[in-house]
Design a protein around this motif. Structure first.
Motif, PDB file in Angstrom:
ATOM      1  N   ASN A   1      94.951  61.204  89.825  1.00 11.03           N
ATOM      2  CA  ASN A   1      93.927  61.156  90.710  1.00 11.03           C
ATOM      3  C   ASN A   1      93.271  62.375  90.853  1.00 11.03           C
ATOM      4  O   ASN A   1      94.261  63.413  91.113  1.00 11.03           O
ATOM      5  N   GLU A   2      91.868  62.541  91.133  1.00 10.61           N
ATOM      6  CA  GLU A   2      91.333  63.730  91.387  1.00 10.61           C
ATOM      7  C   GLU A   2      89.983  63.656  92.164  1.00 10.61           C
ATOM      8  O   GLU A   2      89.060  62.701  91.627  1.00 10.61           O
ATOM      9  N   TRP A   3      89.957  64.054  93.378  1.00 13.45           N
ATOM     10  CA  TRP A   3      88.786  63.838  94.367  1.00 13.45           C
ATOM     11  C   TRP A   3      88.779  64.870  95.560  1.00 13.45           C
ATOM     12  O   TRP A   3      89.774  65.577  95.607  1.00 13.45           O
ATOM     13  N   LEU A   4      87.504  64.842  96.053  1.00 14.78           N
ATOM     14  CA  LEU A   4      87.437  65.721  97.385  1.00 14.78           C
ATOM     15  C   LEU A   4      88.164  64.688  98.635  1.00 14.78           C
ATOM     16  O   LEU A   4      87.942  63.234  98.659  1.00 14.78           O
ATOM     17  N   VAL A   5      88.837  65.485  99.063  1.00 16.36           N
ATOM     18  CA  VAL A   5      89.521  64.916 100.304  1.00 16.36           C
ATOM     19  C   VAL A   5      89.262  65.833 101.649  1.00 16.36           C
ATOM     20  O   VAL A   5      89.026  67.243 101.598  1.00 16.36           O
ATOM     21  N   ARG A   6      89.406  65.507 102.874  1.00 17.37           N
ATOM     22  CA  ARG A   6      89.259  66.362 103.999  1.00 17.37           C
ATOM     23  C   ARG A   6      90.459  67.273 104.089  1.00 17.37           C
ATOM     24  O   ARG A   6      91.487  67.086 103.983  1.00 17.37           O
ATOM     25  N   ALA A   7      89.914  68.500 104.493  1.00 16.17           N
ATOM     26  CA  ALA A   7      91.045  69.605 104.797  1.00 16.17           C
ATOM     27  C   ALA A   7      92.004  69.578 105.729  1.00 16.17           C
ATOM     28  O   ALA A   7      91.662  68.905 106.929  1.00 16.17           O
ATOM     29  N   PRO A   8      93.275  69.781 105.507  1.00 16.12           N
ATOM     30  CA  PRO A   8      94.025  69.701 106.922  1.00 16.12           C
ATOM     31  C   PRO A   8      93.508  70.292 108.066  1.00 16.12           C
ATOM     32  O   PRO A   8      93.030  71.521 108.072  1.00 16.12           O
ATOM     33  N   GLY A   9      93.689  69.812 109.167  1.00 16.84           N
ATOM     34  CA  GLY A   9      93.145  70.077 110.525  1.00 16.84           C
ATOM     35  C   GLY A   9      91.785  70.197 110.715  1.00 16.84           C
ATOM     36  O   GLY A   9      91.207  70.484 111.664  1.00 16.84           O
ATOM     37  N   ARG A  10      90.979  69.814 109.605  1.00 15.82           N
ATOM     38  CA  ARG A  10      89.544  69.518 109.871  1.00 15.82           C
ATOM     39  C   ARG A  10      89.235  67.945 110.310  1.00 15.82           C
ATOM     40  O   ARG A  10      89.603  67.054 109.668  1.00 15.82           O
ATOM     41  N   PRO A  11      88.294  68.075 111.515  1.00 15.75           N
ATOM     42  CA  PRO A  11      88.287  66.715 112.051  1.00 15.75           C
ATOM     43  C   PRO A  11      87.217  65.773 111.010  1.00 15.75           C
ATOM     44  O   PRO A  11      86.411  66.215 110.446  1.00 15.75           O
TER      45      PRO A  11
ATOM     46  N   TRP B   1      83.332  61.654  92.861  1.00 18.34           N
ATOM     47  CA  TRP B   1      84.320  62.771  92.908  1.00 18.34           C
ATOM     48  C   TRP B   1      85.147  62.474  94.578  1.00 18.34           C
ATOM     49  O   TRP B   1      85.444  63.376  95.255  1.00 18.34           O
ATOM     50  N   GLY B   2      85.024  61.220  95.153  1.00 16.66           N
ATOM     51  CA  GLY B   2      85.616  60.855  96.466  1.00 16.66           C
ATOM     52  C   GLY B   2      84.729  61.321  97.457  1.00 16.66           C
ATOM     53  O   GLY B   2      85.104  60.868  98.686  1.00 16.66           O
ATOM     54  N   LEU B   3      83.352  61.716  97.277  1.00 17.83           N
ATOM     55  CA  LEU B   3      82.512  62.009  98.373  1.00 17.83           C
ATOM     56  C   LEU B   3      81.387  61.023  98.611  1.00 17.83           C
ATOM     57  O   LEU B   3      80.865  60.604  97.649  1.00 17.83           O
ATOM     58  N   LEU B   4      81.088  60.559  99.828  1.00 19.34           N
ATOM     59  CA  LEU B   4      80.143  59.597  99.744  1.00 19.34           C
ATOM     60  C   LEU B   4      78.952  59.801  99.222  1.00 19.34           C
ATOM     61  O   LEU B   4      78.326  60.817  99.553  1.00 19.34           O
ATOM     62  N   GLN B   5      78.171  59.200  98.505  1.00 20.20           N
ATOM     63  CA  GLN B   5      76.710  59.316  97.946  1.00 20.20           C
ATOM     64  C   GLN B   5      75.794  58.410  98.597  1.00 20.20           C
ATOM     65  O   GLN B   5      74.887  58.703  98.930  1.00 20.20           O
ATOM     66  N   ARG B   6      76.232  57.215  98.740  1.00 17.56           N
ATOM     67  CA  ARG B   6      75.327  56.189  99.228  1.00 17.56           C
ATOM     68  C   ARG B   6      75.762  54.891  99.783  1.00 17.56           C
ATOM     69  O   ARG B   6      76.930  54.535  99.307  1.00 17.56           O
ATOM     70  N   SER B   7      75.236  54.057 100.322  1.00 22.79           N
ATOM     71  CA  SER B   7      76.063  52.819 100.848  1.00 22.79           C
ATOM     72  C   SER B   7      74.760  51.929 101.246  1.00 22.79           C
ATOM     73  O   SER B   7      73.622  52.369 101.322  1.00 22.79           O
ATOM     74  N   GLY B   8      75.146  50.666 101.152  1.00 26.44           N
ATOM     75  CA  GLY B   8      73.865  49.611 101.394  1.00 26.44           C
ATOM     76  C   GLY B   8      74.652  48.254 101.352  1.00 26.44           C
ATOM     77  O   GLY B   8      75.967  47.965 101.256  1.00 26.44           O
ATOM     78  N   ASP B   9      73.724  47.269 101.741  1.00 30.57           N
ATOM     79  CA  ASP B   9      74.261  45.750 101.737  1.00 30.57           C
ATOM     80  C   ASP B   9      75.022  45.534 100.549  1.00 30.57           C
ATOM     81  O   ASP B   9      74.464  45.622  99.433  1.00 30.57           O
ATOM     82  N   ALA B  10      76.018  44.589 100.866  1.00 27.68           N
ATOM     83  CA  ALA B  10      76.845  44.275  99.552  1.00 27.68           C
ATOM     84  C   ALA B  10      75.783  42.977  99.030  1.00 27.68           C
ATOM     85  O   ALA B  10      75.314  42.114  99.728  1.00 27.68           O
TER      86      ALA B  10
END
Length: 194
Positions: free
Chosen positions: A113-123, A183-192
């Motif tokens: 797997n390869e993607w963006l994740v939150r850095a340790p210690g970052r809220p 790449w693991g980062l939210l781009q958009r969301s909407g009604d299913a």
């Protein structure tokens, strides 16, 4: 403007990430390109070279490409995901200082797997309703935890993921929602879709 061959590896890699995100968030990508001091042509060329490198018969594999372009990882740790034990390697991404680019590899060195994740210690951002789901604000894991149970769905292309879940809307009403990530980062969301 720098010549693409002279671009440092981390900058070129950020352009590869942005190229795939441009399909969903062209305005944010334009802002990012300005902040990086490069053009859309630079972004397209960086992506073209990445794709050629990735699909070359002489390619040394995904992990070797990441190490070659990004250098030594900032961190490395062993992680268990179900029955799979993998190595998690992470690199900083200057465009998103609160995130890291994470690559999970099998014991044999294959990239899983390869993607963006939150850095340790970052809220992580507070995700309570659908109105909190702003582009580029959160990662797949953060949305899945905030709106559990979330159901993974097939993405529309490589490096893309989708999650289906129910989240309260601004009025507190439950709303079936699909979020799309690149790449693991939210781009958009909407009604299913019903």
């Amino acid at each position: 403007m720098p010549d693409l061959p002279d671009l440092p590896g981390p900058l070129a890699f950020q352009l590869v990430l942005l190229r795939r995100m441009a399909d969903h968030q062209p305005g944010l990508v334009e802002d990012a390109l300005r902040a990086l001091g490069v053009s859309r042509a630079d972004m397209r060329e960086a992506n073209r070279r990445w794709q050629a490198w990735a699909h070359s018969p002489k390619s040394r594999g995904a992990l070797a490409r990441y190490r070659s372009l990004l250098g030594a990882p900032e961190s490395s740790s062993t992680r268990r995901i179900g029955d799979l034990v993998c190595e998690a390697l992470a690199w900083p991404v200057p465009l998103w200082p609160d995130l890291r680019f994470e690559v999970l590899t099998t014991p044999q060195g294959a990239v899983w797997n390869e993607w963006l994740v939150r850095a340790p210690g970052r809220p992580a951002p507070a995700l309570r309703t659908t109105t909190d789901l702003n582009p580029w604000c959160c990662t797949v894991d953060e949305v899945a935890r905030a709106f559990a149970p979330a159901r993974p769905m097939e993405g529309t292309a490589p490096t893309r993921w989708r999650l289906a879940f129910t989240a309260p809307d601004r009025n507190g009403e439950p709303r079936p929602t699909v979020a799309e990530f690149t790449w693991g980062l939210l781009q958009r969301s909407g009604d299913a879709p019903m």
